[in-house]
Write a protein that holds these residues in place. Sequence first.
Motif, PDB file in Angstrom:
ATOM      1  N   PHE A   1       0.836  -1.197   0.000  1.00  0.00           N
ATOM      2  CA  PHE A   1       0.000   0.000   0.000  1.00  0.00           C
ATOM      3  C   PHE A   1       0.875   1.252   0.000  1.00  0.00           C
ATOM      4  N   MET A   2       1.991   1.205   0.721  1.00  0.00           N
ATOM      5  CA  MET A   2       2.877   2.367   0.836  1.00  0.00           C
ATOM      6  C   MET A   2       3.909   2.443  -0.292  1.00  0.00           C
ATOM      7  N   ALA A   3       4.158   1.342  -0.977  1.00  0.00           N
ATOM      8  CA  ALA A   3       5.231   1.278  -1.982  1.00  0.00           C
ATOM      9  C   ALA A   3       4.869   2.042  -3.256  1.00  0.00           C
ATOM     10  N   ASP A   4       5.886   2.557  -3.872  1.00  0.00           N
ATOM     11  CA  ASP A   4       5.724   3.226  -5.159  1.00  0.00           C
ATOM     12  C   ASP A   4       6.144   2.228  -6.247  1.00  0.00           C
ATOM     13  N   ILE A   5       5.289   1.244  -6.476  1.00  0.00           N
ATOM     14  CA  ILE A   5       5.576   0.157  -7.411  1.00  0.00           C
ATOM     15  C   ILE A   5       4.481   0.135  -8.473  1.00  0.00           C
ATOM     16  N   ASN A   6       4.866   0.053  -9.730  1.00  0.00           N
ATOM     17  CA  ASN A   6       3.873  -0.035 -10.797  1.00  0.00           C
ATOM     18  C   ASN A   6       3.001  -1.274 -10.615  1.00  0.00           C
ATOM     19  N   LYS A   7       1.728  -1.109 -10.829  1.00  0.00           N
ATOM     20  CA  LYS A   7       0.738  -2.181 -10.763  1.00  0.00           C
ATOM     21  C   LYS A   7       0.674  -2.859  -9.395  1.00  0.00           C
ATOM     22  N   ARG A   8       0.967  -2.122  -8.351  1.00  0.00           N
ATOM     23  CA  ARG A   8       0.888  -2.669  -6.999  1.00  0.00           C
ATOM     24  C   ARG A   8      -0.520  -3.120  -6.650  1.00  0.00           C
ATOM     25  N   GLU A   9      -1.511  -2.576  -7.376  1.00  0.00           N
ATOM     26  CA  GLU A   9      -2.905  -2.934  -7.139  1.00  0.00           C
ATOM     27  C   GLU A   9      -3.139  -4.432  -7.353  1.00  0.00           C
ATOM     28  N   LEU A  10      -2.371  -5.037  -8.256  1.00  0.00           N
ATOM     29  CA  LEU A  10      -2.501  -6.482  -8.494  1.00  0.00           C
ATOM     30  C   LEU A  10      -2.129  -7.271  -7.243  1.00  0.00           C
ATOM     31  N   VAL A  11      -1.043  -6.878  -6.606  1.00  0.00           N
ATOM     32  CA  VAL A  11      -0.612  -7.568  -5.383  1.00  0.00           C
ATOM     33  C   VAL A  11      -1.593  -7.261  -4.254  1.00  0.00           C
ATOM     34  N   LEU A  12      -2.042  -6.015  -4.149  1.00  0.00           N
ATOM     35  CA  LEU A  12      -3.004  -5.665  -3.100  1.00  0.00           C
ATOM     36  C   LEU A  12      -4.309  -6.431  -3.258  1.00  0.00           C
ATOM     37  N   ALA A  13      -4.761  -6.630  -4.491  1.00  0.00           N
ATOM     38  CA  ALA A  13      -5.985  -7.411  -4.712  1.00  0.00           C
ATOM     39  C   ALA A  13      -5.791  -8.860  -4.260  1.00  0.00           C
ATOM     40  N   ALA A  14      -4.638  -9.423  -4.583  1.00  0.00           N
ATOM     41  CA  ALA A  14      -4.347 -10.801  -4.168  1.00  0.00           C
ATOM     42  C   ALA A  14      -4.248 -10.897  -2.651  1.00  0.00           C
ATOM     43  N   LEU A  15      -3.603  -9.913  -2.023  1.00  0.00           N
ATOM     44  CA  LEU A  15      -3.506  -9.919  -0.569  1.00  0.00           C
ATOM     45  C   LEU A  15      -4.869  -9.721   0.090  1.00  0.00           C
ATOM     46  N   GLY A  16      -5.724  -8.894  -0.512  1.00  0.00           N
ATOM     47  CA  GLY A  16      -7.084  -8.727   0.002  1.00  0.00           C
ATOM     48  C   GLY A  16      -7.844 -10.040  -0.027  1.00  0.00           C
ATOM     49  N   GLU A  17      -7.714 -10.761  -1.134  1.00  0.00           N
ATOM     50  CA  GLU A  17      -8.365 -12.076  -1.255  1.00  0.00           C
ATOM     51  C   GLU A  17      -7.808 -13.044  -0.217  1.00  0.00           C
ATOM     52  N   LEU A  18      -6.493 -13.041  -0.041  1.00  0.00           N
ATOM     53  CA  LEU A  18      -5.840 -13.925   0.919  1.00  0.00           C
ATOM     54  C   LEU A  18      -6.291 -13.623   2.348  1.00  0.00           C
ATOM     55  N   ILE A  19      -6.264 -12.359   2.724  1.00  0.00           N
ATOM     56  CA  ILE A  19      -6.656 -11.978   4.085  1.00  0.00           C
ATOM     57  C   ILE A  19      -8.116 -12.330   4.341  1.00  0.00           C
ATOM     58  N   ALA A  20      -9.003 -12.009   3.407  1.00  0.00           N
ATOM     59  CA  ALA A  20     -10.420 -12.342   3.579  1.00  0.00           C
ATOM     60  C   ALA A  20     -10.605 -13.850   3.701  1.00  0.00           C
ATOM     61  N   SER A  21      -9.900 -14.615   2.899  1.00  0.00           N
ATOM     62  CA  SER A  21     -10.001 -16.076   2.952  1.00  0.00           C
ATOM     63  C   SER A  21      -9.497 -16.618   4.283  1.00  0.00           C
ATOM     64  N   TYR A  22      -8.352 -16.120   4.742  1.00  0.00           N
ATOM     65  CA  TYR A  22      -7.838 -16.530   6.054  1.00  0.00           C
ATOM     66  C   TYR A  22      -8.886 -16.286   7.136  1.00  0.00           C
ATOM     67  N   LEU A  23      -9.490 -15.095   7.141  1.00  0.00           N
ATOM     68  CA  LEU A  23     -10.450 -14.759   8.187  1.00  0.00           C
ATOM     69  C   LEU A  23     -11.666 -15.680   8.149  1.00  0.00           C
ATOM     70  N   ILE A  24     -12.148 -15.994   6.963  1.00  0.00           N
ATOM     71  CA  ILE A  24     -13.292 -16.899   6.851  1.00  0.00           C
ATOM     72  C   ILE A  24     -12.915 -18.287   7.355  1.00  0.00           C
ATOM     73  N   VAL A  25     -11.764 -18.792   6.937  1.00  0.00           N
ATOM     74  CA  VAL A  25     -11.329 -20.132   7.360  1.00  0.00           C
ATOM     75  C   VAL A  25     -11.072 -20.170   8.861  1.00  0.00           C
ATOM     76  N   TYR A  26     -10.329 -19.201   9.391  1.00  0.00           N
ATOM     77  CA  TYR A  26     -10.008 -19.206  10.815  1.00  0.00           C
ATOM     78  C   TYR A  26     -11.274 -19.066  11.660  1.00  0.00           C
ATOM     79  N   ARG A  27     -12.208 -18.240  11.212  1.00  0.00           N
ATOM     80  CA  ARG A  27     -13.442 -18.079  11.986  1.00  0.00           C
ATOM     81  C   ARG A  27     -14.276 -19.345  11.935  1.00  0.00           C
ATOM     82  N   SER A  28     -14.347 -19.975  10.780  1.00  0.00           N
ATOM     83  CA  SER A  28     -15.184 -21.170  10.673  1.00  0.00           C
ATOM     84  C   SER A  28     -14.583 -22.357  11.413  1.00  0.00           C
ATOM     85  N   ASN A  29     -13.283 -22.305  11.711  1.00  0.00           N
ATOM     86  CA  ASN A  29     -12.633 -23.397  12.432  1.00  0.00           C
ATOM     87  C   ASN A  29     -12.559 -23.153  13.930  1.00  0.00           C
TER      88      ASN A  29
END
Length: 188
Positions: free
Chosen positions: A107-135
């Motif tokens: 989020f803080m980095a000045d990297i081209n197309k960082r939005e691609l990594v942020l989208a993947a990390l958003g998916e990962l974090i949301a998935s972790y939370l769903i899995v951890y909560r359901s377990n």
Amino acid sequence: MNTILFVGEHARTFDVLWHEHEQWELVYCTGGEGAFRFENGTLMEYREGDVVAIPPRERHSNSSPAGFTNIHIRMADPGFPYRSAFRVEDDAEGHLKTAFREAQYYFMADINKRELVLAALGELIASYLIVYRSNSELSKVVEQIRSLIISNYADASFALDEAIRELPFHYDYMRKLFKKEMGLTPLE
């Protein structure tokens, strides 16, 4: 979906005043402990290694007598099947902490197309939370209903209502408990 809109960090903090956001707020406690207070009177305690997920427009405050540190993310539409705030513990390896730190970096980095990594990390974090909560934190009957759904999802002839009615609890009680713990009714 799962768009990370903001990532911030609190250095040692004692109080965060009442506020709300238009998106989900995900707060990873990196140090200390404290409690979120919600407008409906609910108090949710947390400690280092916990994530508290707060839905949009849920007015809340955060306080800690000894102070806390955290990384907080605002995320648009993480696809959670929950309607109320919830807390989960990170695993022993700290996968959630790593994902939050990576989100903070990109989020803080000045990297081209960082939005691609942020989208993947958003998916990962949301998935972790769903899995951890359901377990965790599921009552035995909710886990039993969840297992019925998972083991029969591909069976078109499976009648979920009938299976739930065969369990040794009142149908409405089980439905309400399932919704409280999972954020959705069994049929949803």
